[in-house]
Motif scaffolding. Sequence first.
Motif, mmCIF file in Angstrom:
data_model
loop_
_atom_site.group_PDB
_atom_site.id
_atom_site.type_symbol
_atom_site.label_atom_id
_atom_site.label_comp_id
_atom_site.label_asym_id
_atom_site.label_seq_id
_atom_site.Cartn_x
_atom_site.Cartn_y
_atom_site.Cartn_z
ATOM 1 N N THR A 111 45.835 36.799 110.369
ATOM 2 C CA THR A 111 47.221 37.255 110.512
ATOM 3 C C THR A 111 48.137 36.147 111.020
ATOM 4 O O THR A 111 49.342 36.205 110.816
ATOM 5 C CB THR A 111 47.316 38.447 111.478
ATOM 6 O OG1 THR A 111 46.799 38.045 112.747
ATOM 7 C CG2 THR A 111 46.550 39.639 110.953
ATOM 8 N N ALA A 112 47.555 35.156 111.696
ATOM 9 C CA ALA A 112 48.355 34.056 112.229
ATOM 10 C C ALA A 112 47.439 32.883 112.528
ATOM 11 O O ALA A 112 46.218 33.031 112.597
ATOM 12 C CB ALA A 112 49.097 34.480 113.491
ATOM 13 N N ILE A 113 48.055 31.728 112.694
ATOM 14 C CA ILE A 113 47.332 30.540 113.140
ATOM 15 C C ILE A 113 48.021 30.085 114.421
ATOM 16 O O ILE A 113 49.228 29.873 114.455
ATOM 17 C CB ILE A 113 47.375 29.413 112.081
ATOM 18 C CG1 ILE A 113 46.732 29.863 110.770
ATOM 19 C CG2 ILE A 113 46.710 28.144 112.611
ATOM 20 C CD1 ILE A 113 45.235 30.146 110.854
ATOM 21 N N ASP A 114 47.235 29.947 115.480
ATOM 22 C CA ASP A 114 47.755 29.508 116.771
ATOM 23 C C ASP A 114 47.057 28.201 117.104
ATOM 24 O O ASP A 114 45.928 28.200 117.606
ATOM 25 C CB ASP A 114 47.489 30.568 117.832
ATOM 26 C CG ASP A 114 48.062 30.202 119.185
ATOM 27 O OD1 ASP A 114 48.933 29.319 119.236
ATOM 28 O OD2 ASP A 114 47.632 30.807 120.186
ATOM 29 N N GLY A 115 47.709 27.087 116.806
ATOM 30 C CA GLY A 115 47.081 25.781 117.006
ATOM 31 C C GLY A 115 45.927 25.627 116.039
ATOM 32 O O GLY A 115 46.105 25.631 114.830
ATOM 33 N N ALA A 116 44.710 25.495 116.586
ATOM 34 C CA ALA A 116 43.512 25.370 115.750
ATOM 35 C C ALA A 116 42.688 26.651 115.779
ATOM 36 O O ALA A 116 41.486 26.636 115.513
ATOM 37 C CB ALA A 116 42.679 24.191 116.225
ATOM 38 N N THR A 117 43.322 27.763 116.089
ATOM 39 C CA THR A 117 42.633 29.049 116.192
ATOM 40 C C THR A 117 43.230 30.036 115.203
ATOM 41 O O THR A 117 44.440 30.217 115.148
ATOM 42 C CB THR A 117 42.740 29.607 117.620
ATOM 43 O OG1 THR A 117 42.202 28.660 118.534
ATOM 44 C CG2 THR A 117 41.998 30.919 117.761
ATOM 45 N N ALA A 118 42.353 30.678 114.450
ATOM 46 C CA ALA A 118 42.802 31.726 113.528
ATOM 47 C C ALA A 118 42.852 33.039 114.295
ATOM 48 O O ALA A 118 41.884 33.421 114.960
ATOM 49 C CB ALA A 118 41.842 31.841 112.354
ATOM 50 N N VAL A 119 43.977 33.725 114.221
ATOM 51 C CA VAL A 119 44.128 35.042 114.833
ATOM 52 C C VAL A 119 43.799 36.045 113.741
ATOM 53 O O VAL A 119 44.415 36.041 112.679
ATOM 54 C CB VAL A 119 45.557 35.246 115.369
ATOM 55 C CG1 VAL A 119 45.703 36.616 115.999
ATOM 56 C CG2 VAL A 119 45.904 34.147 116.377
ATOM 57 N N VAL A 120 42.788 36.902 113.984
ATOM 58 C CA VAL A 120 42.259 37.773 112.926
ATOM 59 C C VAL A 120 42.301 39.242 113.318
ATOM 60 O O VAL A 120 42.396 39.586 114.493
ATOM 61 C CB VAL A 120 40.804 37.373 112.570
ATOM 62 C CG1 VAL A 120 40.739 35.964 112.026
ATOM 63 C CG2 VAL A 120 39.875 37.537 113.760
ATOM 64 N N VAL A 121 42.248 40.077 112.283
ATOM 65 C CA VAL A 121 42.105 41.525 112.454
ATOM 66 C C VAL A 121 40.953 41.967 111.565
ATOM 67 O O VAL A 121 40.690 41.353 110.532
ATOM 68 C CB VAL A 121 43.394 42.284 112.067
ATOM 69 C CG1 VAL A 121 44.529 41.919 112.999
ATOM 70 C CG2 VAL A 121 43.781 42.025 110.641
ATOM 71 N N PRO A 122 40.256 43.023 111.969
ATOM 72 C CA PRO A 122 39.178 43.514 111.106
ATOM 73 C C PRO A 122 39.755 44.119 109.826
ATOM 74 O O PRO A 122 40.821 44.718 109.824
ATOM 75 C CB PRO A 122 38.477 44.582 111.969
ATOM 76 C CG PRO A 122 39.442 44.911 113.051
ATOM 77 C CD PRO A 122 40.362 43.755 113.218
ATOM 78 N N SER A 123 39.038 43.934 108.721
ATOM 79 C CA SER A 123 39.475 44.478 107.425
ATOM 80 C C SER A 123 38.933 45.884 107.255
ATOM 81 O O SER A 123 38.118 46.376 108.034
ATOM 82 C CB SER A 123 38.991 43.586 106.284
ATOM 83 O OG SER A 123 39.661 42.355 106.319
ATOM 84 N N GLU A 124 39.380 46.532 106.173
ATOM 85 C CA GLU A 124 38.985 47.911 105.889
ATOM 86 C C GLU A 124 37.475 48.048 105.758
ATOM 87 O O GLU A 124 36.846 48.845 106.422
ATOM 88 C CB GLU A 124 39.649 48.393 104.608
ATOM 89 C CG GLU A 124 41.175 48.437 104.689
ATOM 90 C CD GLU A 124 41.653 49.458 105.704
ATOM 91 O OE1 GLU A 124 41.047 50.544 105.824
ATOM 92 O OE2 GLU A 124 42.649 49.158 106.379
#
Length: 157
Positions: free
Chosen positions: A140-153
């Motif tokens: 959902t986003a990239i914060d520096g070198a970290t991927a911000v994620v959400v679980p998928s269906e």
Amino acid sequence: MDVFLADYGWIVWLVLILIFVTIEMVTLELTFLMMALGGLGGLLSGLLGAPWWLQLIIAVVLSLVLLFGIRPPLLRALKRGGDPSKTNVDALLGLGGRVVRSVGANGGQVRLDNGETWTARLSPGVAPRDLQPGEIVSVTAIDGATAVVVPSEGNTR
């Protein structure tokens, strides 16, 4: 002077055309290309027997018509065709992946569908829980070198 220009004017036009084309290859703004085409008009009129002053008028008028009439729409057409593919961070947003090392609020690791492995953390908008290895996620986003994620269906593959 008139005899010299009548006999060797074509050489002057060729030199000017070559100078304009060379400058255009460096600048890539289409300005000097239009001037070179005007010079080509002067050269052709000279080869057809026009006097030097008429050659000059033809070259100037043709250059101005091309500069103000053809160049602007040509530049718009060239700029309109930009590369539509997303790059860098934009290419990662919405990309799917799979949890490699448990992902929670403090971090973890995911392998994205493009083959890259990223440090990841759970999005703050998601109910706090740990995502286990094998679960499917979306970026959902990239914060520096970290991927911000959400679980998928679908949870696992």
